[in-house]
Design a protein around this motif. Structure first.
Motif, PDB file in Angstrom:
ATOM      1  N   ILE A  53       0.845  -1.129  -0.155  1.00  0.00           N
ATOM      2  CA  ILE A  53      -0.345   0.179   0.210  1.00  0.00           C
ATOM      3  C   ILE A  53       0.617   0.776   0.339  1.00  0.00           C
ATOM      4  O   ILE A  53       2.253   1.578   0.435  1.00  0.00           O
ATOM      5  CB  ILE A  53      -0.575   0.398   1.074  1.00  0.00           C
ATOM      6  N   THR A  54       0.981   2.260  -0.715  1.00  0.00           N
ATOM      7  CA  THR A  54       1.517   3.606  -0.933  1.00  0.00           C
ATOM      8  C   THR A  54       0.581   4.753  -0.708  1.00  0.00           C
ATOM      9  O   THR A  54      -0.192   5.056  -0.851  1.00  0.00           O
ATOM     10  CB  THR A  54       2.330   3.539  -1.972  1.00  0.00           C
ATOM     11  N   ILE A  55       1.284   4.955   0.097  1.00  0.00           N
ATOM     12  CA  ILE A  55       0.249   7.104   0.928  1.00  0.00           C
ATOM     13  C   ILE A  55       1.331   7.625   0.556  1.00  0.00           C
ATOM     14  O   ILE A  55       1.945   7.501   1.230  1.00  0.00           O
ATOM     15  CB  ILE A  55       0.343   6.540   2.074  1.00  0.00           C
ATOM     16  N   PRO A  56       0.533   8.655  -0.770  1.00  0.00           N
ATOM     17  CA  PRO A  56       1.674   9.777  -1.115  1.00  0.00           C
ATOM     18  C   PRO A  56       1.464  10.974  -0.253  1.00  0.00           C
ATOM     19  O   PRO A  56      -0.154  10.949   0.472  1.00  0.00           O
ATOM     20  CB  PRO A  56       1.543  10.439  -2.227  1.00  0.00           C
ATOM     21  N   PHE A  57       2.694  11.848   0.388  1.00  0.00           N
ATOM     22  CA  PHE A  57       1.571  12.797   0.995  1.00  0.00           C
ATOM     23  C   PHE A  57       2.560  14.310   0.532  1.00  0.00           C
ATOM     24  O   PHE A  57       3.777  14.021  -0.210  1.00  0.00           O
ATOM     25  CB  PHE A  57       2.493  12.792   2.797  1.00  0.00           C
ATOM     26  N   GLN A  58       2.126  15.150   0.818  1.00  0.00           N
ATOM     27  CA  GLN A  58       2.162  16.349   0.112  1.00  0.00           C
ATOM     28  C   GLN A  58       3.270  17.667   0.663  1.00  0.00           C
ATOM     29  O   GLN A  58       3.729  18.039  -0.278  1.00  0.00           O
ATOM     30  CB  GLN A  58       1.219  17.503  -0.985  1.00  0.00           C
ATOM     31  N   SER A  59       3.651  17.104   1.965  1.00  0.00           N
ATOM     32  CA  SER A  59       4.267  18.192   2.255  1.00  0.00           C
ATOM     33  C   SER A  59       4.775  17.241   3.815  1.00  0.00           C
ATOM     34  O   SER A  59       3.840  16.530   4.391  1.00  0.00           O
ATOM     35  CB  SER A  59       3.573  19.417   2.363  1.00  0.00           C
ATOM     36  N   GLU A  60       5.001  18.302   4.686  1.00  0.00           N
ATOM     37  CA  GLU A  60       6.075  18.017   6.167  1.00  0.00           C
ATOM     38  C   GLU A  60       4.617  17.965   7.198  1.00  0.00           C
ATOM     39  O   GLU A  60       4.192  16.764   7.439  1.00  0.00           O
ATOM     40  CB  GLU A  60       7.021  18.427   6.775  1.00  0.00           C
ATOM     41  N   GLU A  61       3.517  18.942   6.724  1.00  0.00           N
ATOM     42  CA  GLU A  61       2.231  18.522   7.922  1.00  0.00           C
ATOM     43  C   GLU A  61       1.166  18.100   7.150  1.00  0.00           C
ATOM     44  O   GLU A  61       0.417  16.879   7.798  1.00  0.00           O
ATOM     45  CB  GLU A  61       1.727  20.925   7.483  1.00  0.00           C
ATOM     46  N   ASP A  62       1.289  17.386   5.925  1.00  0.00           N
ATOM     47  CA  ASP A  62       0.406  15.970   4.764  1.00  0.00           C
ATOM     48  C   ASP A  62       1.013  15.007   5.817  1.00  0.00           C
ATOM     49  O   ASP A  62       0.443  14.099   5.778  1.00  0.00           O
ATOM     50  CB  ASP A  62       0.291  16.044   3.728  1.00  0.00           C
ATOM     51  N   PHE A  63       2.412  14.789   6.022  1.00  0.00           N
ATOM     52  CA  PHE A  63       2.580  13.841   6.536  1.00  0.00           C
ATOM     53  C   PHE A  63       2.794  13.645   8.102  1.00  0.00           C
ATOM     54  O   PHE A  63       2.352  13.139   8.675  1.00  0.00           O
ATOM     55  CB  PHE A  63       4.251  13.341   5.907  1.00  0.00           C
ATOM     56  N   ASN A  64       2.091  14.105   8.592  1.00  0.00           N
ATOM     57  CA  ASN A  64       1.857  14.009  10.134  1.00  0.00           C
ATOM     58  C   ASN A  64       1.013  14.206   9.946  1.00  0.00           C
ATOM     59  O   ASN A  64       0.192  13.603  10.722  1.00  0.00           O
ATOM     60  CB  ASN A  64       2.698  15.506  10.889  1.00  0.00           C
ATOM     61  N   ARG A  65       0.057  15.053   9.232  1.00  0.00           N
ATOM     62  CA  ARG A  65      -1.618  14.657   9.443  1.00  0.00           C
ATOM     63  C   ARG A  65      -1.842  12.684   9.119  1.00  0.00           C
ATOM     64  O   ARG A  65      -2.608  12.336   9.836  1.00  0.00           O
ATOM     65  CB  ARG A  65      -2.453  15.495   8.535  1.00  0.00           C
ATOM     66  N   ILE A  66      -0.918  12.324   7.987  1.00  0.00           N
ATOM     67  CA  ILE A  66      -1.413  10.682   7.982  1.00  0.00           C
ATOM     68  C   ILE A  66      -0.845  10.207   8.631  1.00  0.00           C
ATOM     69  O   ILE A  66      -1.214   9.093   9.401  1.00  0.00           O
ATOM     70  CB  ILE A  66      -1.405  10.538   6.461  1.00  0.00           C
ATOM     71  N   LEU A  67      -0.090  10.602   9.216  1.00  0.00           N
ATOM     72  CA  LEU A  67       0.842   9.211  10.462  1.00  0.00           C
ATOM     73  C   LEU A  67      -0.082   9.910  11.928  1.00  0.00           C
ATOM     74  O   LEU A  67      -0.331   8.790  12.686  1.00  0.00           O
ATOM     75  CB  LEU A  67       2.375  10.151  11.201  1.00  0.00           C
ATOM     76  N   ALA A  68      -0.908  11.181  11.718  1.00  0.00           N
ATOM     77  CA  ALA A  68      -1.566  10.912  13.102  1.00  0.00           C
ATOM     78  C   ALA A  68      -2.908  10.352  12.908  1.00  0.00           C
ATOM     79  O   ALA A  68      -2.883   9.495  13.750  1.00  0.00           O
ATOM     80  CB  ALA A  68      -2.072  12.742  13.218  1.00  0.00           C
ATOM     81  N   LEU A  69      -3.369   9.785  11.602  1.00  0.00           N
ATOM     82  CA  LEU A  69      -4.455   9.062  11.350  1.00  0.00           C
ATOM     83  C   LEU A  69      -3.908   7.815  11.488  1.00  0.00           C
ATOM     84  O   LEU A  69      -4.845   6.620  11.814  1.00  0.00           O
ATOM     85  CB  LEU A  69      -4.772   9.321   9.858  1.00  0.00           C
ATOM     86  N   ILE A  70      -2.797   7.445  11.599  1.00  0.00           N
ATOM     87  CA  ILE A  70      -2.757   5.700  11.482  1.00  0.00           C
ATOM     88  C   ILE A  70      -2.217   5.776  13.090  1.00  0.00           C
ATOM     89  O   ILE A  70      -2.706   4.319  13.229  1.00  0.00           O
ATOM     90  CB  ILE A  70      -0.687   5.576  10.925  1.00  0.00           C
ATOM     91  N   LYS A  71      -1.862   6.254  13.885  1.00  0.00           N
ATOM     92  CA  LYS A  71      -1.739   6.404  15.407  1.00  0.00           C
ATOM     93  C   LYS A  71      -3.417   6.265  16.213  1.00  0.00           C
ATOM     94  O   LYS A  71      -3.055   5.733  17.753  1.00  0.00           O
ATOM     95  CB  LYS A  71      -1.136   7.095  15.545  1.00  0.00           C
ATOM     96  N   LYS A  72      -4.406   6.775  15.241  1.00  0.00           N
ATOM     97  CA  LYS A  72      -5.158   6.550  16.385  1.00  0.00           C
ATOM     98  C   LYS A  72      -5.876   4.734  16.835  1.00  0.00           C
ATOM     99  O   LYS A  72      -5.523   3.699  15.738  1.00  0.00           O
ATOM    100  CB  LYS A  72      -6.443   7.202  15.094  1.00  0.00           C
TER     101      LYS A  72
END
Length: 300
Positions: A281-300
């Motif tokens: 599964i490949t999850i792209p991100f557009q910026s550091e802010e976007d990366f942190n947002r996705i990371l926060a979703l994974i940690k839920k």
């Protein structure tokens, strides 16, 4: 000049000795054998039969006529060699061209060396003597080598020793006999060379051999061109690598599942499954802010 006449007279005297029934020499141990064996004797042509072991089968008519003219003017300079068979009966070992040419100009006798030899010895002498000649074509030479192997039971190594040629040379000549008869005739007649034949022999299919032969003759191909043609043909016979279709995945990711990933992460997520069931599964991100947002979703 006197010496030459004396030698000729001696030859004729020995010839009379051979016609004497009381001196029918059959072996080196017979009376007067030492006067005959190995000496030059003037023999009646009618008393000489052609050697059945003669390897030469082609005689160039023009060359034979030229030799006949020379013999008519100068005589037979080089004596032929014969073996004694019976009373006043001899068999040719070597010198058939000289014998034929002498007959053409009407000679009734020729000078000859007398040998006493059995069939095997006669065959070996005839073949080896003829192989050393420069005017035999490659097929005649190959046949001579093959006969030494078949009829005298010699190995290629033994033939090599007898004729003073390398074993590899013997092998290369004999391999020519595997060519289609049409191609062998082409070599004998000079349409193609032994080098062409050695290239063609690498093709097992006789029909293809003749096809290549006709191309050589019609297009005047060199030996190198022929080798390239043969190589191209052989390459075409090699099995091409089978292109196997990729193995189907044991299960599929449904579109609704892909949309669920996209919806959850808010990005276009790539989901792949291989034929062995494994995937990524490949999850792209557009910026550091976007990366942190996705990371926060994974940690839920």
């Amino acid at each position: 000049m006197a010496k030459a006449l004396k030698k000729q007279a001696l030859g004729r005297g020995l010839s009379a000795l051979l016609k004497d029934p009381e001196n029918d020499i059959q072996s080196v141990n017979d009376k007067n054998a030492e006067k005959v064996v190995g000496n030059i004797i003037e023999l009646d042509i009618d008393a000489i039969e052609i050697n059945p072991f003669q390897p030469r089968s082609n005689f160039n008519e023009e060359s034979l006529r030229e030799l006949a003219i020379s013999i008519k003017e100068l005589g037979v300079i080089q004596p032929i060699t014969v073996r004694k068979l019976d009373y006043n009966k001899f068999q040719l070992i070597s010198g058939e061209r000289r014998l034929r040419a002498s007959t053409l100009v009407g000679l009734t006798s020729v000078p000859a060396y007398i040998r006493i030899a059995n069939d095997n010895e006669s065959l070996v002498m005839a073949l080896v003597e003829n192989i050393q000649r420069h005017d035999l074509d490659p097929i005649e030479i190959a046949l001579s080598y093959q006969r030494l192997m078949d009829e005298i039971q010699l190995t290629q190594e033994q033939v090599s020793d007898r004729v003073g040629k390398k074993r590899s040379t013997i092998a290369n000549y004999i391999r020519l006999l595997k060519l289609d008869p049409i191609i062998q005739t082409g070599i004998r007649d000079g349409f193609i060379s032994m080098g062409h034949g050695r290239a063609i022999i690498n093709v097992e299919d006789l029909d293809k051999q003749t096809d290549i032969y006709h191309q050589i003759v019609s297009k005047n191909l060199s030996v190198r061109d022929t080798e390239a043609l043969v190589k191209s043909y052989q390459e075409s016979l090699k099995p091409k690598a089978a292109t196997t279709a990729p193995k189907a995945a044991p299960f599929e990711i449904e579109e609704t599942q892909k949309k669920a990933f996209n919806s959850y992460f808010g990005n276009l997520v790539e989901v792949k499954v291989a034929g062995n069931g494994k995937g990524k599964i490949t999850i792209p991100f557009q910026s550091e802010e976007d990366f942190n947002r996705i990371l926060a979703l994974i940690k839920k």
